[in-house]
Enzyme design. Structure first.
Site, PDB file in Angstrom:
ATOM      1  N   GLY A   8       0.687 -11.016   5.096  1.00 32.78           N
ATOM      2  CA  GLY A   8       0.774  -9.758   4.217  1.00 32.78           C
ATOM      3  C   GLY A   8      -0.919  -9.015   4.615  1.00 32.78           C
ATOM      4  CB  ALA A   9      -2.924  -8.966   7.389  1.00 31.98           C
ATOM      5  CE1 TYR A 152       5.231 -11.305  -8.040  1.00 32.57           C
ATOM      6  CE2 TYR A 152       4.280 -11.395 -10.205  1.00 32.57           C
ATOM      7  CZ  TYR A 152       4.117 -11.126  -8.710  1.00 32.57           C
ATOM      8  OH  TYR A 152       2.803 -11.314  -8.272  1.00 32.57           O
ATOM      9  N   PRO A 182      -4.746 -14.106  -9.352  1.00 31.32           N
ATOM     10  CG  PRO A 182      -4.793 -12.554  -7.663  1.00 31.32           C
ATOM     11  CD  PRO A 182      -3.936 -13.896  -8.047  1.00 31.32           C
ATOM     12  CB  VAL A 185      -5.170  -6.974  -7.744  1.00 28.84           C
ATOM     13  CG1 VAL A 185      -6.131  -6.430  -6.661  1.00 28.84           C
ATOM     14  CG2 VAL A 185      -5.223  -8.444  -8.310  1.00 28.84           C
ATOM     15  CB  THR A 187      -2.734  -3.785  -3.879  1.00 25.72           C
ATOM     16  OG1 THR A 187      -1.735  -4.331  -4.908  1.00 25.72           O
ATOM     17  CG2 THR A 187      -4.132  -4.734  -4.412  1.00 25.72           C
TER      18      THR A 187
HETATM   19  P1  NDP Z   1       0.548  -5.192  -1.607  1.00 28.87           P
HETATM   20  O1  NDP Z   1       1.733  -4.754  -1.608  1.00 28.87           O
HETATM   21  O2  NDP Z   1      -0.478  -4.091  -1.396  1.00 28.87           O
HETATM   22  O3  NDP Z   1       0.375  -6.148  -0.175  1.00 28.87           O
HETATM   23  C1  NDP Z   1       1.530  -7.022   0.145  1.00 28.87           C
HETATM   24  C2  NDP Z   1       1.403  -7.517   1.603  1.00 28.87           C
HETATM   25  O4  NDP Z   1       2.705  -8.312   1.779  1.00 28.87           O
HETATM   26  C3  NDP Z   1       1.442  -6.402   2.371  1.00 28.87           C
HETATM   27  O5  NDP Z   1       0.950  -6.594   3.488  1.00 28.87           O
HETATM   28  C4  NDP Z   1       3.047  -6.648   3.008  1.00 28.87           C
HETATM   29  O6  NDP Z   1       3.201  -6.233   4.444  1.00 28.87           O
HETATM   30  C5  NDP Z   1       3.229  -7.953   2.840  1.00 28.87           C
HETATM   31  N1  NDP Z   1       4.746  -8.566   2.812  1.00 28.87           N
HETATM   32  C6  NDP Z   1       5.457  -8.261   1.852  1.00 28.87           C
HETATM   33  N2  NDP Z   1       6.704  -8.850   1.918  1.00 28.87           N
HETATM   34  C7  NDP Z   1       6.570  -9.413   3.203  1.00 28.87           C
HETATM   35  C8  NDP Z   1       7.263 -10.068   4.025  1.00 28.87           C
HETATM   36  N3  NDP Z   1       8.675 -10.179   3.683  1.00 28.87           N
HETATM   37  N4  NDP Z   1       7.082 -10.476   5.437  1.00 28.87           N
HETATM   38  C9  NDP Z   1       5.840 -10.188   5.686  1.00 28.87           C
HETATM   39  N5  NDP Z   1       4.964  -9.804   4.922  1.00 28.87           N
HETATM   40  C10 NDP Z   1       5.219  -9.069   3.845  1.00 28.87           C
HETATM   41  O7  NDP Z   1       0.178  -6.149  -2.594  1.00 28.87           O
HETATM   42  P2  NDP Z   1      -1.105  -7.031  -3.031  1.00 28.87           P
HETATM   43  O8  NDP Z   1      -1.929  -6.838  -1.967  1.00 28.87           O
HETATM   44  O9  NDP Z   1      -1.305  -6.981  -4.499  1.00 28.87           O
HETATM   45  O10 NDP Z   1      -0.186  -8.613  -2.968  1.00 28.87           O
HETATM   46  C11 NDP Z   1      -0.716  -9.662  -2.472  1.00 28.87           C
HETATM   47  C12 NDP Z   1      -0.396 -11.060  -3.069  1.00 28.87           C
HETATM   48  O11 NDP Z   1      -0.935 -11.047  -4.119  1.00 28.87           O
HETATM   49  C13 NDP Z   1       1.259 -10.894  -3.463  1.00 28.87           C
HETATM   50  O12 NDP Z   1       1.411 -12.324  -3.203  1.00 28.87           O
HETATM   51  C14 NDP Z   1       1.283 -10.666  -4.885  1.00 28.87           C
HETATM   52  O13 NDP Z   1       2.388 -11.277  -5.512  1.00 28.87           O
HETATM   53  C15 NDP Z   1      -0.040 -11.111  -5.289  1.00 28.87           C
HETATM   54  N6  NDP Z   1      -0.645 -10.825  -6.604  1.00 28.87           N
HETATM   55  C16 NDP Z   1      -0.751  -9.373  -6.837  1.00 28.87           C
HETATM   56  C17 NDP Z   1      -1.363  -9.126  -7.951  1.00 28.87           C
HETATM   57  C18 NDP Z   1      -1.704  -7.537  -8.276  1.00 28.87           C
HETATM   58  O14 NDP Z   1      -1.791  -7.073  -9.363  1.00 28.87           O
HETATM   59  N7  NDP Z   1      -1.711  -6.710  -7.262  1.00 28.87           N
HETATM   60  C19 NDP Z   1      -1.815  -9.880  -8.775  1.00 28.87           C
HETATM   61  C20 NDP Z   1      -1.476 -11.426  -8.554  1.00 28.87           C
HETATM   62  C21 NDP Z   1      -0.987 -11.589  -7.446  1.00 28.87           C
HETATM   63  P3  NDP Z   1       4.423  -5.415   5.118  1.00 28.87           P
HETATM   64  O15 NDP Z   1       5.118  -4.536   4.043  1.00 28.87           O
HETATM   65  O16 NDP Z   1       3.662  -4.588   6.371  1.00 28.87           O
HETATM   66  O17 NDP Z   1       5.171  -6.756   5.479  1.00 28.87           O
HETATM   67  C1  8X3 Z   2       0.775  -9.483 -10.361  1.00 30.08           C
HETATM   68  C2  8X3 Z   2       0.143  -9.319 -11.682  1.00 30.08           C
HETATM   69  O1  8X3 Z   2       0.442  -9.294 -14.309  1.00 30.08           O
HETATM   70  O2  8X3 Z   2       1.621  -7.982 -12.546  1.00 30.08           O
HETATM   71  O3  8X3 Z   2       0.778 -10.933  -9.855  1.00 30.08           O
HETATM   72  O4  8X3 Z   2       2.361  -9.961 -13.100  1.00 30.08           O
HETATM   73  S1  8X3 Z   2       0.997  -9.188 -12.893  1.00 30.08           S
END
Ligand code: NDP
Ligand code: 8X3
Length: 251
Positions: A8-9, A152, A182, A185, A187
């Protein structure tokens, strides 16, 4: 020179980790589905930090594609020091009786099964070297449940259980395992949850200062840079304005 593999980079937390680990001189294996973004991130970091990268365009849900992409990397690239299991998403925010079955499958397949598929491959590489550190990105949603978060939250509770299970199973091999959990966040997360509805996504962060992706990357770097005898099992990181999953102070 060390190597980190980040799933997920292309966005958010994963991209911020790529940037921070590149700044620390790590070579990077970057995994995601959106090829153009993945290539852009890799090129930018190679130029900025004089590191080497490999990109693996794969959907973590599709075991055979993922396995092919990772297993065909050159042998020296399989010496992975840090795995950041970050790829994940939420789809929808509905009560259980109204939930969309396809959304449920997508979340379970990505957040749980995808994380497992990556871990199985990379943990074997780490076992052969008797070292490594796996970082699992969980969530506040894996520590508690909030209204309409049902599936989720279940996937992130599963990540919490897997994080604990991995630590037990990989203990004999000298591999560290840490969960980073977290709160909110800002994003692409909410835009993805609400399927491109930018207005609804923006509302999530109205009147509060959420975390930014780099806050999480810095915490991950802290965890990874502890001495060899120290492991941080998990870390819960919240915006100051968020007490629990659902209790938030808005201006
Ligand atoms: P983003 O949507 O900004 O990033 C998600 C990343 O995951 C993207 O790079 C996407 O890339 C990749 N991804 C999604 N599905 C797939 C797949 N099937 N195969 C490969 N890559 C995939 O979200 P965040 O950075 O916020 O999320 C990152 C992690 O943090 C997640 O696990 C999320 O649940 C977790 N998280 C987020 C929080 C928030 O509030 N933002 C809080 C707590 C946890 P691409 O689409 O190019 O495949
Ligand atoms: C993402 C944070 O609060 O939307 O994991 O579940 S929250």
């Amino acid at each position: 020179m060390k190597t980190a593999l980040i799933t997920g980079a292309t966005s958010g937390i994963g991209e911020a980790c790529a940037d921070l680990f590149a700044a620390q001189g790590y070579h990077l294996i970057l995994v995601a589905r959106r090829e153009h973004l993945l290539k852009d991130v890799a090129k930018r970091l190679e130029e900025k930090y004089a590191i080497e990268t490999k990109t693996v365009v794969a959907d973590v849900r599709i075991h055979d594609d993922l396995s092919y992409g990772l297993e065909t990397l050159p042998a020296q690239w399989k010496q992975v020091d840090v795995l950041i299991n970050n790829a994940g998403l939420s789809q929808g925010l509905d009560p259980i009786d109204k939930g969309n079955v396809t959304d449920w499958d997508t979340m379970i397949d990505t957040n749980v099964k995808g994380l497992l598929y990556v871990t199985k491959i990379v943990s074997n590489w780490m076992i052969s070297r008797k070292s490594g550190h796996i970082i699992n990105i969980g969530s506040i949603a894996g520590q508690e449940v909030y209204p309409n978060g049902n599936v989720y939250c279940a996937t992130k509770h599963a990540v919490d259980a897997l994080n604990k299970g991995m630590r037990i199973d990989l203990l004999p091999h000298g591999i560290k395992v840490t969960a980073i959990n977290p709160g909110m966040v800002e994003t692409e997360f909410s835009k993805v949850r609400f399927k491109g509805d930018e207005g609804r996504a923006k509302k999530v962060y109205d009147g509060l200062e959420p975390l930014v992706a780099n806050d999480i990357a810095e915490a991950i770097w802290f965890v990874v840079s502890r001495p060899a005898h120290v492991n941080i099992n998990d870390m819960l990181i919240m915006p100051t304005a968020q007490a629990t999953g659902a209790i938030i102070k808005r201006n």
